[in-house]
Scaffold this active site. Structure first.
Site, mmCIF file in Angstrom:
data_model
loop_
_atom_site.group_PDB
_atom_site.id
_atom_site.type_symbol
_atom_site.label_atom_id
_atom_site.label_comp_id
_atom_site.label_asym_id
_atom_site.label_seq_id
_atom_site.Cartn_x
_atom_site.Cartn_y
_atom_site.Cartn_z
ATOM 1 C CE1 TYR B 27 3.658 67.730 7.072
ATOM 2 C CE2 TYR B 27 1.402 68.377 7.541
ATOM 3 C CZ TYR B 27 2.486 68.367 6.688
ATOM 4 O OH TYR B 27 2.419 68.998 5.483
ATOM 5 C CD GLU B 28 -2.380 69.179 12.542
ATOM 6 O OE1 GLU B 28 -2.717 69.267 13.734
ATOM 7 O OE2 GLU B 28 -3.212 68.992 11.621
ATOM 8 C CB VAL B 89 -1.469 60.421 3.837
ATOM 9 C CG1 VAL B 89 -0.483 59.575 3.035
ATOM 10 C CG2 VAL B 89 -2.906 60.029 3.507
ATOM 11 N N GLY B 95 0.972 62.094 -2.208
ATOM 12 C CA GLY B 95 1.051 62.248 -3.658
ATOM 13 C C GLY B 95 0.741 60.966 -4.411
ATOM 14 N N GLY B 99 -5.188 59.908 -0.011
ATOM 15 C CA GLY B 99 -6.156 60.795 0.645
ATOM 16 C C GLY B 99 -7.488 60.804 -0.099
ATOM 17 C CE1 TYR B 133 -9.720 67.971 1.173
ATOM 18 C CE2 TYR B 133 -9.250 69.925 2.463
ATOM 19 C CZ TYR B 133 -9.092 68.572 2.240
ATOM 20 O OH TYR B 133 -8.317 67.826 3.092
ATOM 21 C CD GLU B 142 -15.176 81.832 2.281
ATOM 22 O OE1 GLU B 142 -15.976 82.569 1.679
ATOM 23 O OE2 GLU B 142 -14.093 81.464 1.804
#
Lengths: 161, 161
Positions: B27-28, B89, B95, B99, B133, B142
């Site tokens: 997927y990545e 997932v 959806g 998760g 999140y 950050e």
């Protein structure tokens, strides 16, 4: 350059570690955030079941450096990594190469534990540190941001009240 | 919304976990980086001495979610944190709130282990995830950048050849 004597911390070192933690917090102007106690340090860093670890560095018997680390994980490698949470040398002991000696020992511990990587986080404004780390061959992972959930939001997510 | 059955992975789950890892990498678009094996997964995630852990989520008996986590450390608190390394997932199961149910269970595990925080990293371009999140109450850290040293540079720092 003096060669440090570096060893893993043991139970009797808890008060010394707390002094180092307070020194670090003081230096970062974050003293108000320290809630660590000797008992908590013994339990989380110095017990047989501890999931985090502490290294101490001594010059002529005097403690001059401390490092807190734990093992993280690379899913794609299915291997551990070593993560350096904190490395601290008191201001009056800096510039003597102690930090580098601590990093070297941590790199050795990483390799001894078959770790695929050695990581730590740096404040973005700390340019001298960033330059130093890049010179060692460390690469910034700039595409990622850490998210943190604590306190009430953590309890809410867990579904407790 | 279906309620997941969530449990810690056990030794016999290693091939399933490897499938999930490959799905995540695919997927990545990072399949080339996967060197994980069943044996390595058993050793690092599923052994008595394992320093990282795996949760599996099942819907009607079908595995539809996996999470890899470990415990990190807050020096100032002298407490552990829970760090979520990966949550996955498969696309066809998204959806459905799976998760979120996995995050909830991880938050519970964090509280059960007296953790001061629950953390994970997010790719900076992943705006839907970041929004989600933040809505949970997670705060981006950050000011920090992760540095990583691997391979030859790690060996050089350790002083080995």
């Amino acid at each position: 350059m003096k060669t440090l004597s570096i060893r893993k911390a043991k139970k009797t070192d808890a008060p010394l570690i707390l002094d180092f933690i307070r020194g670090l917090a003081d230096y970062e102007k974050l003293s108000g955030e320290v809630t660590a106690t000797v008992e908590q340090i013994e339990k989380t860093l110095l017990g047989n079941e501890s999931k985090a670890h502490c290294l101490l560095g001594f010059a002529d018997g005097k403690p001059v450096a401390f490092a807190i680390y734990f093992f993280n994980y690379s899913t794609f490698l299915a291997k551990y990594g070593l993560y350096l949470e904190d490395l601290y040398v008191p201001p009056e002991e800096r510039g003597k190469g102690y930090g580098t000696q601590m990093l070297r020992r941590l790199a050795q511990i990483a390799l001894e534990n078959d770790c695929g990587r050695f990581e730590w986080s740096v404040l973005n404004w700390n340019e001298p540190a960033i330059k130093f780390y890049k010179n060692l061959g460390a690469e910034p992972q700039e595409d990622w941001t850490l998210f943190r959930i604590t306190g009430k939001a953590l309890k809410k997510l867990a579904g407790t009240k």
